[in-house]
Design a protein around this motif. Sequence first.
Motif, PDB file in Angstrom:
ATOM      1  N   MET A   1       0.830  -1.178   0.000  1.00  0.00           N
ATOM      2  CA  MET A   1       0.000   0.000   0.000  1.00  0.00           C
ATOM      3  C   MET A   1       0.873   1.239   0.000  1.00  0.00           C
ATOM      4  O   MET A   1       1.834   1.320   0.731  1.00  0.00           O
ATOM      5  N   THR A   2       0.516   2.175  -0.799  1.00  0.00           N
ATOM      6  CA  THR A   2       1.232   3.441  -0.774  1.00  0.00           C
ATOM      7  C   THR A   2       0.563   4.351   0.234  1.00  0.00           C
ATOM      8  O   THR A   2      -0.660   4.368   0.363  1.00  0.00           O
ATOM      9  N   ILE A   3       1.364   5.100   0.928  1.00  0.00           N
ATOM     10  CA  ILE A   3       0.850   5.974   1.965  1.00  0.00           C
ATOM     11  C   ILE A   3       0.021   7.107   1.370  1.00  0.00           C
ATOM     12  O   ILE A   3      -0.919   7.574   1.966  1.00  0.00           O
ATOM     13  N   ALA A   4       0.357   7.554   0.177  1.00  0.00           N
ATOM     14  CA  ALA A   4      -0.334   8.695  -0.424  1.00  0.00           C
ATOM     15  C   ALA A   4      -1.824   8.430  -0.621  1.00  0.00           C
ATOM     16  O   ALA A   4      -2.623   9.340  -0.595  1.00  0.00           O
ATOM     17  N   SER A   5      -2.207   7.174  -0.813  1.00  0.00           N
ATOM     18  CA  SER A   5      -3.627   6.863  -0.980  1.00  0.00           C
ATOM     19  C   SER A   5      -4.164   6.284   0.318  1.00  0.00           C
ATOM     20  O   SER A   5      -3.701   5.259   0.790  1.00  0.00           O
ATOM     21  N   ALA A   6      -5.113   6.963   0.899  1.00  0.00           N
ATOM     22  CA  ALA A   6      -5.668   6.551   2.188  1.00  0.00           C
ATOM     23  C   ALA A   6      -6.516   5.298   2.025  1.00  0.00           C
ATOM     24  O   ALA A   6      -7.215   5.129   1.030  1.00  0.00           O
ATOM     25  N   LYS A   7      -6.414   4.425   3.009  1.00  0.00           N
ATOM     26  CA  LYS A   7      -7.259   3.239   3.044  1.00  0.00           C
ATOM     27  C   LYS A   7      -8.654   3.654   3.475  1.00  0.00           C
ATOM     28  O   LYS A   7      -8.829   4.436   4.391  1.00  0.00           O
ATOM     29  N   LYS A   8      -9.635   3.097   2.823  1.00  0.00           N
ATOM     30  CA  LYS A   8     -11.001   3.388   3.202  1.00  0.00           C
ATOM     31  C   LYS A   8     -11.398   2.469   4.343  1.00  0.00           C
ATOM     32  O   LYS A   8     -10.902   1.346   4.453  1.00  0.00           O
ATOM     33  N   ALA A   9     -12.286   2.945   5.176  1.00  0.00           N
ATOM     34  CA  ALA A   9     -12.743   2.158   6.315  1.00  0.00           C
ATOM     35  C   ALA A   9     -13.429   0.877   5.849  1.00  0.00           C
ATOM     36  O   ALA A   9     -13.283  -0.166   6.485  1.00  0.00           O
ATOM     37  N   SER A  10     -14.124   0.943   4.737  1.00  0.00           N
ATOM     38  CA  SER A  10     -14.818  -0.251   4.243  1.00  0.00           C
ATOM     39  C   SER A  10     -13.830  -1.343   3.848  1.00  0.00           C
ATOM     40  O   SER A  10     -14.095  -2.533   4.037  1.00  0.00           O
ATOM     41  N   GLU A  11     -12.662  -0.946   3.327  1.00  0.00           N
ATOM     42  CA  GLU A  11     -11.632  -1.924   2.981  1.00  0.00           C
ATOM     43  C   GLU A  11     -11.089  -2.585   4.241  1.00  0.00           C
ATOM     44  O   GLU A  11     -10.842  -3.788   4.265  1.00  0.00           O
ATOM     45  N   LEU A  12     -10.901  -1.791   5.283  1.00  0.00           N
ATOM     46  CA  LEU A  12     -10.344  -2.314   6.522  1.00  0.00           C
ATOM     47  C   LEU A  12     -11.344  -3.189   7.270  1.00  0.00           C
ATOM     48  O   LEU A  12     -10.969  -4.171   7.905  1.00  0.00           O
ATOM     49  N   ARG A  13     -12.620  -2.843   7.199  1.00  0.00           N
ATOM     50  CA  ARG A  13     -13.635  -3.630   7.906  1.00  0.00           C
ATOM     51  C   ARG A  13     -13.773  -5.035   7.331  1.00  0.00           C
ATOM     52  O   ARG A  13     -14.232  -5.942   8.015  1.00  0.00           O
ATOM     53  N   ARG A  50       0.612  13.265   7.511  1.00  0.00           N
ATOM     54  CA  ARG A  50      -0.751  13.411   8.026  1.00  0.00           C
ATOM     55  C   ARG A  50      -1.631  12.257   7.566  1.00  0.00           C
ATOM     56  O   ARG A  50      -2.392  11.687   8.349  1.00  0.00           O
ATOM     57  N   VAL A  51      -1.508  11.892   6.301  1.00  0.00           N
ATOM     58  CA  VAL A  51      -2.287  10.782   5.754  1.00  0.00           C
ATOM     59  C   VAL A  51      -1.930   9.490   6.474  1.00  0.00           C
ATOM     60  O   VAL A  51      -2.799   8.687   6.829  1.00  0.00           O
ATOM     61  N   ALA A  52      -0.639   9.292   6.720  1.00  0.00           N
ATOM     62  CA  ALA A  52      -0.180   8.076   7.399  1.00  0.00           C
ATOM     63  C   ALA A  52      -0.736   8.002   8.820  1.00  0.00           C
ATOM     64  O   ALA A  52      -1.213   6.952   9.264  1.00  0.00           O
ATOM     65  N   ARG A  53      -0.683   9.123   9.537  1.00  0.00           N
ATOM     66  CA  ARG A  53      -1.206   9.142  10.909  1.00  0.00           C
ATOM     67  C   ARG A  53      -2.693   8.811  10.927  1.00  0.00           C
ATOM     68  O   ARG A  53      -3.166   8.061  11.788  1.00  0.00           O
ATOM     69  N   ARG A  54      -3.415   9.353   9.993  1.00  0.00           N
ATOM     70  CA  ARG A  54      -4.861   9.113   9.958  1.00  0.00           C
ATOM     71  C   ARG A  54      -5.185   7.677   9.549  1.00  0.00           C
ATOM     72  O   ARG A  54      -6.151   7.090  10.043  1.00  0.00           O
ATOM     73  N   ASP A  55      -4.382   7.108   8.644  1.00  0.00           N
ATOM     74  CA  ASP A  55      -4.568   5.706   8.279  1.00  0.00           C
ATOM     75  C   ASP A  55      -4.338   4.801   9.491  1.00  0.00           C
ATOM     76  O   ASP A  55      -5.073   3.838   9.707  1.00  0.00           O
ATOM     77  N   ILE A  56      -3.308   5.125  10.271  1.00  0.00           N
ATOM     78  CA  ILE A  56      -3.014   4.344  11.470  1.00  0.00           C
ATOM     79  C   ILE A  56      -4.180   4.439  12.446  1.00  0.00           C
ATOM     80  O   ILE A  56      -4.637   3.417  12.984  1.00  0.00           O
ATOM     81  N   ALA A  57      -4.668   5.641  12.668  1.00  0.00           N
ATOM     82  CA  ALA A  57      -5.790   5.837  13.590  1.00  0.00           C
ATOM     83  C   ALA A  57      -7.033   5.094  13.111  1.00  0.00           C
ATOM     84  O   ALA A  57      -7.740   4.463  13.913  1.00  0.00           O
ATOM     85  N   ARG A  58      -7.290   5.153  11.813  1.00  0.00           N
ATOM     86  CA  ARG A  58      -8.457   4.472  11.244  1.00  0.00           C
ATOM     87  C   ARG A  58      -8.350   2.964  11.454  1.00  0.00           C
ATOM     88  O   ARG A  58      -9.297   2.305  11.891  1.00  0.00           O
ATOM     89  N   THR A  61      -8.741   2.045  15.174  1.00  0.00           N
ATOM     90  CA  THR A  61     -10.124   2.181  15.612  1.00  0.00           C
ATOM     91  C   THR A  61     -10.939   0.962  15.202  1.00  0.00           C
ATOM     92  O   THR A  61     -11.667   0.381  16.013  1.00  0.00           O
ATOM     93  N   ILE A  62     -10.801   0.550  13.966  1.00  0.00           N
ATOM     94  CA  ILE A  62     -11.552  -0.609  13.475  1.00  0.00           C
ATOM     95  C   ILE A  62     -11.087  -1.877  14.177  1.00  0.00           C
ATOM     96  O   ILE A  62     -11.899  -2.740  14.525  1.00  0.00           O
ATOM     97  N   LEU A  63      -9.788  -1.981  14.436  1.00  0.00           N
ATOM     98  CA  LEU A  63      -9.250  -3.132  15.170  1.00  0.00           C
ATOM     99  C   LEU A  63      -9.850  -3.204  16.571  1.00  0.00           C
ATOM    100  O   LEU A  63     -10.274  -4.266  17.018  1.00  0.00           O
ATOM    101  N   ALA A  64      -9.911  -2.077  17.250  1.00  0.00           N
ATOM    102  CA  ALA A  64     -10.493  -2.045  18.593  1.00  0.00           C
ATOM    103  C   ALA A  64     -11.970  -2.413  18.564  1.00  0.00           C
ATOM    104  O   ALA A  64     -12.465  -3.143  19.446  1.00  0.00           O
TER     105      ALA A  64
END
Length: 72
Positions: A1-13, A50-58, A61-64
């Motif tokens: 995954m490239t950091i420049a493109s944010a992962k969507k929550a639906s992909e992670l779920r 910033r994108v990386a930090r938000r991807d990590i948080a996303r 959150t879904i993991l929790a």
Amino acid sequence: MTIASAKKASELRGKDVAALEKEVNELLKAHFALRMQKATQQLNNTATLRVARRDIARAKTILAQKKEGAAK
């Protein structure tokens, strides 16, 4: 995954707990690499931090949420 493109929550779920934990670790490593690039002034686009930090948080959150749902 490239950091420049944010992962969507639906992909992670769609992933299970083990895959999410692996994803979080990969994102943390990528974020560390970006921070090192910034420190050595090799990072051109600092917005990727910033994108990386938000991807990590996303992902965390879904993991929790998944862990909490499994505990019930």
